[in-house]
Design a protein around this motif. Structure first.
Motif, PDB file in Angstrom:
ATOM      1  N   TYR A 185      -2.622  28.217   5.146  1.00  0.00           N
ATOM      2  CA  TYR A 185      -1.046  27.884   5.663  1.00  0.00           C
ATOM      3  C   TYR A 185      -1.184  27.951   7.413  1.00  0.00           C
ATOM      4  O   TYR A 185      -0.599  27.135   8.041  1.00  0.00           O
ATOM      5  N   LEU A 186      -1.873  28.789   8.042  1.00  0.00           N
ATOM      6  CA  LEU A 186      -2.037  28.764   9.120  1.00  0.00           C
ATOM      7  C   LEU A 186      -2.780  27.519   9.607  1.00  0.00           C
ATOM      8  O   LEU A 186      -2.330  27.146  10.893  1.00  0.00           O
ATOM      9  N   GLU A 187      -3.688  27.141   8.887  1.00  0.00           N
ATOM     10  CA  GLU A 187      -4.465  25.768   9.296  1.00  0.00           C
ATOM     11  C   GLU A 187      -3.419  24.884   9.507  1.00  0.00           C
ATOM     12  O   GLU A 187      -3.321  24.125  10.470  1.00  0.00           O
ATOM     13  N   LEU A 203      -1.372  25.266  12.636  1.00  0.00           N
ATOM     14  CA  LEU A 203      -2.447  25.174  13.706  1.00  0.00           C
ATOM     15  C   LEU A 203      -2.179  23.562  14.027  1.00  0.00           C
ATOM     16  O   LEU A 203      -2.100  22.793  15.100  1.00  0.00           O
TER      17      LEU A 203
END
Lengths: 391, 663
Positions: free
Chosen positions: B637-639, B642
């Protein structure tokens, strides 16, 4: 509440002004008392028409409105774009929130409360700064205008060190103003049928009308955009809070959540900045030019009115000639109207050209700044992410 | 190895500690004292010697995370155990204490069960017990194993079968059996020098062995444990905690007289297999994907079918990859079957996504709008994760229904999952009664651990729910933002066209384009929010529900036990009354009833212990998995976050020169 130095950095965000050192005006601070805001208007001048080279006076929002109205009503300035009056300070939403915060104080933890309060204060401050800024811009535009800066009322406004205590509009006048507006718009429709004599103005008029509707639309959309941005920020804040509340069994898991909530917190801040910058750079710009265009439209209206008057006087002259009565009076009147119209046309042309240049410059400046800020914020939020390597 | 029918419900009794404990207490008192000491030192819990080496379930389970300390404790316990073994073996031989025998019998028969298991073809073939040593031959232990002529005599037949089956198994598979073998070579032989001669014969007698038999079994059984433990130490794997409960499990089922012998035989087999599985699971040897949702049929009879593709290296499947089509109710049906089978024993059966009448109706009506596409994608993802969780569970993977679901081309239609069917109504009724009984049962929790966990689970559930609402609102906001951005982009384009300054007009249309792209970005991000974050949380809400379900199951087991106890109490009172009234004819009946109820009480108690142990293990496993899984998902998700930010930078950077070009 004192707002120190709202000036320099934020100055002339929405307008590009000629730098005239002979008359420099700024609002170094402002005091917020309940419903009213007291601005301290500071003037530095080399002009001989002022008694002192450096002075400050307290002014209220209503004083600004008064100044604007008197300028609009002055016949001489009919050919000028009168800078739009600053909008009324609106502290409703932060104040309401503040109130809610006070009510919810019991149900919140201490640090939550502190955080909320801090945020609200920041929001309040932002609104405050914005308000101060639009007032400042109004004065600066006046001061940089070759004709308007010489206005007597303007000088009084700047110099008179007592409370101006301008009479607030009473109900009758309010109604009158409303009525006048009605008449004006009806009149606008009526005289729109008059054939334009000058192509330049014809073009200008269609352009401005078109532009106005577009920019109005854009402003509304941009406002919406910023608002949803803001609400997103609001959500993220809740989310972040939750993460920290979520006490969990597994240490590793807890760690992960903590990091996550940290990240959300950071992202929320960035998001908030993006939202406020977008608001400042884009929405404010559009909003300001919406008002400015309105002012320009008013100018065109005045010109059209003058034209109509001229034509009417022509007709009257013809009639008079037909009846061979009162010919000199009619002739004189016709001459006056023509003169007035010509004068108006001339100055309006100048004004509109300069307005165009100003507008383009302002757009450029703001768009560049906004793009830069967007990039900056995106980069900041990228750097917020390294926490992912630590989880 | 086994045919699927035999493989069925492995009841997973993790530890019989308390039960054995009771039985063992007198034993410890009466028997050799030396034996006790090592035990106590080996494990902090006062268990019987039989249990100790096999590992005190609770401490070891908790140790799973820190392998270091585990090793230490493992080695310590096993060393200690060696001593104990020697001593207890001797002691048992010399001193046939009745109490001891009880335990031993349990162990012995379990041992037998385990031995039989690999030899599945030869059903109750006695020599099967020694197939293990033979297997070990393949590991290069041949020299040592052949040292035991008595044992090797009986090997041949089962060996063939076992190897036949085992050949498909990876090297990993042989390891556990190798462990079993070990014991016979090393300490086993030492211990058994005296006992072995009699053993082979005895071991394979029926479960109701004589006391002397059981004694020998016990010796052997102990040998097994020690061997496994030593092996573990040697390999320094994390297996200990997993092994130990299993050993106990092997012993467990048999002592309950009511259990059919066949069932008891298959169970250990499962557990042995599962040992293999669990090792492999860490390497993710099976992955299931659900793709290609498709509407089949029209109108209200329409349903969604999904393609379920499995990729696996596990030998238990015929192919490496296979694909079947399943409809949504099949998924639900699988869950029903699994939860009926495994729920009562305390397993956390991963729940599938709920039936959504609203969402489905939309699909049925055939509206091809974004919300139904969204719904389908959500459901598809949820189903995939659900199946992945099922196959990642070592015990559930063994279930024939799971295999059938994954492999078989045609499934009988699951009728009971229909919301409005009679079965559905029954289910609702059951659920309602469950809820009522849940409220009425006042369990005085004896185990603090469970109490804490339950609280944790409940608070986590709450938090997750909150988080979920927020995530959902995030998605809504994001969508709104993207909508508004689109609106702005359009109007900026209009503005650009109205603008008469060429450069500015160009810049404005560029701005419109940028905003357009950003709108797309927001939209993607909204999808990410939904599938990466919000759905993840929804999953965990469901899972936490399942976890709570296991706690309820445990409570039910407890309630059954308590009821039985109360009943027994009543019967005893009746007996006393009868005795007083001097009615010998009825007295006999009453006595019989008492024995019957006593048996029941013991059984229920055991059930309860078993369920508790399972729940405990499952909860720990769940937590471990959750952390791992959550982390992975969050990473993804963070990827995505980003990336979208980077994209944003790109867009604005492209726009910057345009803005600067305004003259």
């Amino acid at each position: 509440m004192l707002v120190p130095g709202s000036g320099s950095a934020l100055r002339s965000v929405s307008v590009d002004l000629n730098n005239d050192a002979s008359l420099v005006i700024d609002i170094p601070d402002a005091l917020c008392e309940r419903d009213m805001v007291k601005f301290t208007v500071h003037t530095k001048t080399t002009l001989s028409s002022f008694q002192k080279p450096d002075f400050s006076v307290p002014r209220q929002h209503e004083d600004f409105i008064w100044l604007h109205d008197t300028l609009v009503e002055t016949e001489e300035y009919a050919g000028l774009i009168i800078p739009p009056a600053p909008p009324k300070p609106d502290f409703e939403s932060p104040r309401e929130k503040m109130h809610k915060l006070g009510e919810g104080e019991a149900s919140m933890t201490k640090e939550e409360y502190a955080k909320m309060k801090q945020e609200l204060e920041a929001e309040y401050l932002a609104v405050f700064k914005k308000t101060v800024q639009v007032h400042e811009v109004f004065l600066q535009r006046l001061s940089s205008h070759p004709v308007l800066s010489k206005d007597r009322n303007f000088q009084i406004f700047l110099e008179y060190d007592q409370d101006l205590s301008v009479r607030r509009k009473n109900a009758k006048e309010m109604f009158g103003g409303f009525f006048k507006n009605m008449v004006k718009s009806a009149d606008e429709v009526l005289i729109s049928g008059i054939k334009e004599v000058d192509d330049f103005f014809e073009q200008e008029k269609t352009f401005l009308l078109d532009y106005f509707s577009k920019i109005k639309d854009s402003t509304a959309k941009a406002e919406k955009m910023t608002r949803s941005h803001k609400s997103r920020r609001g959500f993220l804040s809740k989310n972040a809070n939750l993460g920290s509340v979520c006490e969990l069994k597994n240490q590793k898991f807890e760690f992960l959540l903590e990091k996550l909530s940290d990240l959300f917190e950071k992202l929320r801040k960035v998001e908030g900045r993006v939202a406020s910058d977008q608001e400042l750079k884009l929405t404010e710009l559009l909003r300001y030019y919406m008002r400015d265009i309105q002012a320009a439209k008013d100018l065109l209206y005045r010109r059209a009115r003058a034209l109509a008057n001229y034509e009417n006087s022509n007709k009257a002259l013809d009639k008079a000639r037909l009846k061979s009565r009162d010919i000199p009076q009619a002739e004189e009147h016709q001459q006056q109207c023509l003169q007035k119209f010509d004068r108006l046309s001339e100055s309006a042309k100048k004004e509109l050209t300069s307005f165009k240049g100003r507008r383009v410059m302002a757009f450029k400046k703001n768009l560049v700044e906004m793009a830069e800020l967007e990039i900056k914020h995106a980069k900041v939020s990228l750097t917020a992410h390294p926490i992912k390597h630590t989880v | 190895m086994a045919s699927s029918s035999e493989r069925s419900p492995p009841p997973f009794p993790e530890s019989e500690d308390p039960e054995v404990l009771e039985a063992a207490v007198p034993d410890r008192d009466s028997d050799e004292d030396e034996a006790d000491d090592p035990f106590l030192s080996a494990s902090n819990t006062p268990l019987t010697r039989k249990d100790t080496p096999a590992a005190p379930a609770s401490p070891d389970d908790s140790l799973v995370t820190s392998s270091q300390s585990e090793h230490r404790s493992a080695s310590r316990s096993s060393e200690d155990f060696m001593d104990v073994l020697n001593i207890s073996a001797k002691a048992a031989l010399e001193d046939p204490a009745d109490d001891f025998v009880d335990i031993l019998r349990g162990g012995a028969s379990a041992q037998r069960g385990e031995d039989d298991a690999p030899a599945e073809g030869g059903a109750a073939d006695p020599p099967a017990a020694f197939t293990a040593p033979v297997m070990e031959l393949r590991d290069g232990w041949s020299a040592s194993s052949t040292q035991k002529p008595l044992v090797s005599e009986k090997i041949p037949d089962p060996l063939v079968e076992l190897l036949g089956e085992a050949s498909t198994v990876t090297d990993e598979a042989t390891k556990p059996s190798g462990e079993v073998v070990d014991l016979f070579d090393d300490e086993g032989s030492n211990i058994f020098t005296g006992a072995v001669p009699a053993e082979p014969a005895d071991i394979f007698t029926e479960e109701d062995d004589t006391m002397s038999d059981t004694r020998k079994h016990s010796v052997k059984n102990n040998g097994v444990h020690s061997a496994e433990n030593t092996d573990i130490i040697a390999e320094a794997t994390v297996e200990l905690s997993l092994d130990s409960p299993r050993n106990e499990r092997k012993k467990k089922p048999t002592p309950t007289p009511s259990l059919p012998a066949a069932a008891s035989l298959t169970k250990p087999e499962c557990s042995a297999l599962e040992e293999v599985e669990e090792e492999e699971e860490d390497r993710c040897d099976i992955s299931v994907s659900v793709t290609d949702p498709e509407k089949i049929g029209d109108g209200m009879t329409a349903y969604m079918a999904y393609k379920v593709s499995t990729e696996t290296l596990l030998p238990m499947f015929r192919n490496k990859t296979f694909t079947v089509r399943r409809r949504f109710s099949d998924f639900l049906g699988l869950y029903e079957k699994l939860s009926d089978k495994h729920g009562p024993s305390g397993l956390i059966v991963p729940p599938p996504p709920e039936k959504s009448i609203l969402g489905m109706t939309k699909v049925k009506v055939g509206k091809e709008d974004s919300s139904s596409a969204d719904f389908q994608e959500r459901r598809r993802g949820a189903l995939e994760r659900y199946l992945q969780r099922v196959v990642n569970h070592p015990l559930l993977l063994q279930d024939p229904d799971v295999r059938e679901f994954l492999e078989k081309d045609e499934l009988p239609r699951a009728v009971s999952t229909q919301a409005l069917s009679g079965a559905g109504f029954l289910k609702m009724l059951n659920r309602a009664t469950d809820a009522v009984s849940k409220m009425t049962i006042k369990m005085n929790e004896s185990d603090v651990w469970f109490e804490e966990k339950l609280q944790e689970v409940e608070s986590a559930d709450q938090q997750f729910r909150k988080l979920h609402t927020m995530a959902e609102s995030l998605v809504v906001h994001r969508k709104e933002l993207s909508l508004n951005t689109a609106g702005f982009a359009k109007s900026a384009a209009m503005l650009g066209s109205a603008e008469d300054n060429t450069a500015l007009s160009r810049a404005l249309s560029q701005l419109a384009e940028v905003e357009d792209k950003i709108e797309q970005l927001h939209q993607d991000q909204a999808a990410n929010d939904t599938f990466g974050f919000s759905e993840l949380i929804a999953d965990y809400i469901r899972l936490l529900g399942a976890v709570r379900g296991t706690f309820d199951q445990r409570m039910k087991a407890w309630q059954r036990w308590q009821d039985a106890q109360a009943m027994l109490q009543k019967k005893r009172e009746t007996e006393a009354k009868l005795l007083w009234a001097n009615k010998p004819d009825k007295l006999q009946l009453a006595k019989e009833e008492i024995t019957e109820w006593e048996a029941k009480v013991t059984q229920y108690e055991r059930d309860f212990e078993r369920v508790s142990a399972t729940v405990r293990k499952e909860v720990l496993r769940f937590q471990k998995e959750k952390t791992k899984n959550f982390k992975r998902q969050i990473m993804v998700y963070l990827e995505s976050l980003l990336q979208s930010q980077q994209q944003m930078i790109k867009y604005w950077e492209a726009f910057l020169p345009e803005a600067k070009a305004i003259a």
